[in-house]
Design an enzyme around this catalytic site. Structure first.
Site, PDB file in Angstrom:
ATOM      1  N   GLY A  50      20.140   1.130  10.748  1.00 28.58           N
ATOM      2  CA  GLY A  50      21.407   1.012  11.448  1.00 28.58           C
ATOM      3  C   GLY A  50      22.411   2.026  10.946  1.00 28.58           C
ATOM      4  O   GLY A  50      22.045   3.092  10.428  1.00 28.58           O
ATOM      5  N   SER A  51      23.675   1.701  11.080  1.00 23.45           N
ATOM      6  CA  SER A  51      24.739   2.640  10.750  1.00 23.45           C
ATOM      7  C   SER A  51      24.870   2.828   9.240  1.00 23.45           C
ATOM      8  O   SER A  51      24.528   1.945   8.448  1.00 23.45           O
ATOM      9  CB  SER A  51      26.067   2.146  11.316  1.00 23.45           C
ATOM     10  OG  SER A  51      26.540   1.030  10.591  1.00 23.45           O
ATOM     11  N   GLU A  75      28.364  11.020  13.793  1.00 21.39           N
ATOM     12  CA  GLU A  75      27.273  10.637  14.686  1.00 21.39           C
ATOM     13  C   GLU A  75      27.857  10.016  15.948  1.00 21.39           C
ATOM     14  O   GLU A  75      28.525   8.983  15.896  1.00 21.39           O
ATOM     15  CB  GLU A  75      26.333   9.651  13.988  1.00 21.39           C
ATOM     16  CG  GLU A  75      25.103   9.323  14.787  1.00 21.39           C
ATOM     17  CD  GLU A  75      24.118   8.458  14.009  1.00 21.39           C
ATOM     18  OE1 GLU A  75      22.906   8.682  14.143  1.00 21.39           O
ATOM     19  OE2 GLU A  75      24.572   7.562  13.272  1.00 21.39           O
ATOM     20  N   ALA A 110      27.247   0.093   7.728  1.00 23.11           N
ATOM     21  CA  ALA A 110      26.570  -1.180   7.462  1.00 23.11           C
ATOM     22  C   ALA A 110      25.582  -1.033   6.320  1.00 23.11           C
ATOM     23  O   ALA A 110      25.428  -1.943   5.493  1.00 23.11           O
ATOM     24  CB  ALA A 110      25.860  -1.670   8.717  1.00 23.11           C
ATOM     25  N   GLY A 111      24.911   0.113   6.232  1.00 21.62           N
ATOM     26  CA  GLY A 111      23.966   0.347   5.144  1.00 21.62           C
ATOM     27  C   GLY A 111      24.631   0.334   3.781  1.00 21.62           C
ATOM     28  O   GLY A 111      24.073  -0.175   2.802  1.00 21.62           O
ATOM     29  N   CYS A 114      18.850   8.204  15.914  1.00 23.60           N
ATOM     30  CA  CYS A 114      19.443   8.653  14.654  1.00 23.60           C
ATOM     31  C   CYS A 114      18.996  10.057  14.285  1.00 23.60           C
ATOM     32  O   CYS A 114      19.722  10.785  13.612  1.00 23.60           O
ATOM     33  CB  CYS A 114      19.114   7.664  13.542  1.00 23.60           C
ATOM     34  SG  CYS A 114      17.350   7.326  13.345  1.00 23.60           S
ATOM     35  N   GLU A 122      17.497   2.904   6.355  1.00 22.48           N
ATOM     36  CA  GLU A 122      17.325   4.067   7.237  1.00 22.48           C
ATOM     37  C   GLU A 122      18.572   4.117   8.096  1.00 22.48           C
ATOM     38  O   GLU A 122      18.786   3.263   8.962  1.00 22.48           O
ATOM     39  CB  GLU A 122      16.051   3.923   8.075  1.00 22.48           C
ATOM     40  CG  GLU A 122      15.592   5.239   8.684  1.00 22.48           C
ATOM     41  CD  GLU A 122      16.325   5.569   9.961  1.00 22.48           C
ATOM     42  OE1 GLU A 122      17.185   6.485   9.928  1.00 22.48           O
ATOM     43  OE2 GLU A 122      16.045   4.924  10.974  1.00 22.48           O
ATOM     44  N   LYS A 150      15.579 -10.105  12.123  1.00 21.56           N
ATOM     45  CA  LYS A 150      16.787 -10.355  12.912  1.00 21.56           C
ATOM     46  C   LYS A 150      16.945  -9.258  13.949  1.00 21.56           C
ATOM     47  O   LYS A 150      17.383  -8.149  13.656  1.00 21.56           O
ATOM     48  CB  LYS A 150      18.037 -10.404  12.033  1.00 21.56           C
ATOM     49  CG  LYS A 150      19.258 -10.935  12.790  1.00 21.56           C
ATOM     50  CD  LYS A 150      20.559 -10.533  12.149  1.00 21.56           C
ATOM     51  CE  LYS A 150      20.996  -9.133  12.474  1.00 21.56           C
ATOM     52  NZ  LYS A 150      21.274  -8.901  13.924  1.00 21.56           N
TER      53      LYS A 150
END
Length: 477
Positions: free
Chosen positions: A228-229, A382, A232-233, A284, A250, A176
């Site tokens: 991603g963030s 971040e 969301a992780g 990141c 990650e 995706k």
């Protein structure tokens, strides 16, 4: 303008289930440069079914690793012949400076792919062990259908970190892409088809977060690999935990660059152009906390402000550009909000600020804050833009304490004239990687983070093992 009307599912270009579309907007011109269909839950269902069929009944998992490596080698060769085309596409999509994109957005992803092609013949796929009651064959099998969800900042790199080892392992993949950068996925899909990868092994459905959540929770998916963030992780990890579904996460970072007393300042500051400001600060692992010894603080502040203030900011397609636009207006506004936060917290603005470098495009002036303390939000959160925080430290122990006083643990660096001592300091920094006099990510070595920076590792043999399950087959002596 590049327009696509179909998805790559099951080895074919198929009509979408819905009527929605995603506009790809240039961060430099703010004009629409591409359009693709927007994936729905029904499209995800179709893609997972294709990947499930290819895994359960197709040839890919049943090929030998050497055969899969040969097929991936064909894909790698196509990629190597077209890296500039891929780099140009990512520059247009998300504003990565052309010079950075030439290696990070295309050449390095191809190197990652080639690394796993080469690993196919040297990796130990099966071994014999002497058990307590007789010999045991220990073999490794593919985990199954993989959901690969990846971001817009380095789309090909973060995709290939997942796709290359998953395919070598024998898995099938539903990828995706982010809505901001779907065009490069379409180009890669064309190469997958050209390379003769069997139908259903690789599937692409660009979509937003809600559809991504459907993919994560899909019962036909055996493993989720996400970049991603951290927020969301956490959500993805919670879903995978409930389903006992494997996952690799990650996530974010707030990495520290420690300048030791003996560091050569000219080469150190020059090194920060990449280590701290790579990809317009949208990385990141960027070293966005700069730790300077109190005895050299003013010297470092002046040199860092001069370097950042002198960066060429402009058209990302120009190879002379060092900092381009941010990916979207919301990102521009987010970074500017953090600049306001830094001012409100009492940090000293050394260079940059809220004056935009260009009237058009989602640009933010490269910015450095001085007199930052590690409890400030600009030192802890971040920002994901060209904003650096300069923090003084008293001695080496204090520097290590500050570096480790973070919710994150992804990257880091140590800058010194004594490399061996730099390695000693790097060992004490609680991060998944910590460079000495540089920061880089190498395909041969594991990449990932401690603490809120994620779970698991990508790259190296460890990245392959994330897509394998171990099986023991004992037998009588």
């Amino acid at each position: 303008m590049q327009e696509y009307s179909r998805f790559f599912i099951g080895g074919e270009w198929v009509e979408p289930a819905g009527t929605g579309t995603i506009d790809v907007v240039s961060p430099h011109t703010e004009e629409v440069i591409g359009r693709v269909p927007e994936g729905t839950n029904a499209d995800i269902d179709r893609a997972v079914a294709a990947a499930r069929q290819a895994f359960d009944h197709g040839p890919w998992p049943r090929m030998t690793p050497a055969e899969r490596g040969e097929a991936l080698g064909r894909l790698s060769a196509i990629y190597a012949a077209n890296t500039q085309q891929m780099a140009d596409l990512v520059v247009a999509e998300m504003g990565s400076p052309a010079l950075f994109a030439a290696f990070a957005q295309s050449a390095i992803p191809q190197m990652v792919l080639q690394y796993y092609v080469d690993l196919a013949s040297s990796y130990t796929w099966e071994e014999e062990r002497q058990g307590m009651q007789g010999p045991v064959t220990v073999t490794k099998e593919p985990v199954g259908v993989v959901a690969a969800i990846y971001p817009w900042n380095v789309p090909q790199f973060t995709l290939l970190l997942k796709l290359a080892p998953a395919l070598l392992a024998g898995c099938t993949v539903v990828a995706k892409p982010s809505p901001e950068t779907p065009l490069d996925a379409y180009l890669l899909a064309e190469w997958v088809k050209e390379a003769g990868i069997p139908d259903g092994v690789v599937n692409f459905v660009p979509a937003g977060r809600e559809v991504g959540a459907h993919l994560v929770a899909h019962p036909g998916v055996d493993k989720v690999s996400f970049t991603g963030s951290t927020l969301a992780g956490r959500q993805i990890g919670e879903v995978c935990g409930r389903q006992l579904k494997r996952c690799t996460l990650e996530l974010g970072g707030k990495s520290a660059a420690i300048i030791l007393e003996d560091a050569d300042l000219a080469t150190t500051i020059e090194g920060f152009k990449l280590a701290s400001l790579m990809n317009n600060g949208q990385a990141c692992a960027a070293q966005t906390r700069i730790l300077a010894p109190r005895s050299r603080y003013d010297e470092v502040a002046d040199a860092l402000a001069a370097m950042v203030g002198g960066l060429a900011v402009g058209d990302p397609a120009d190879f002379a550009t060092e900092v381009g636009p941010l990916v979207a207006r919301r990102q521009q506004e987010r970074v500017e909000d953090y600049i306001r936060i830094g001012q409100d917290e009492g940090a000293k603005l050394l260079v940059g600020g809220l004056d935009r470098p260009h009237d058009r495009g989602w640009y933010v002036a490269p910015t450095v804050f001085g007199n930052v303390t590690n409890d400030m939000r600009i030192a802890r959160e971040e920002i994901f833009g060209p904003v650096l925080a300069l923090l003084p430290y008293e001695d080496e122990e204090d520097a290590i304490r500050i570096a480790n006083d973070s919710d994150y643990g992804l990257g880091g660096s140590v800058w010194t004239a004594d490399v061996e001592h730099g390695i000693e300091v790097a060992r004490r920094v609680r991060t998944g990687s910590c460079g000495v006099n540089l920061y880089s990510i190498d395909p041969n070595t594991p990449f990932g983070g401690f603490k809120n920076s994620g779970l698991g590792r990508e790259l190296g043999p460890e990245g392959l093992e994330a897509y394998l399950e171990y099986k023991s087959i004992p037998r009588p002596a």
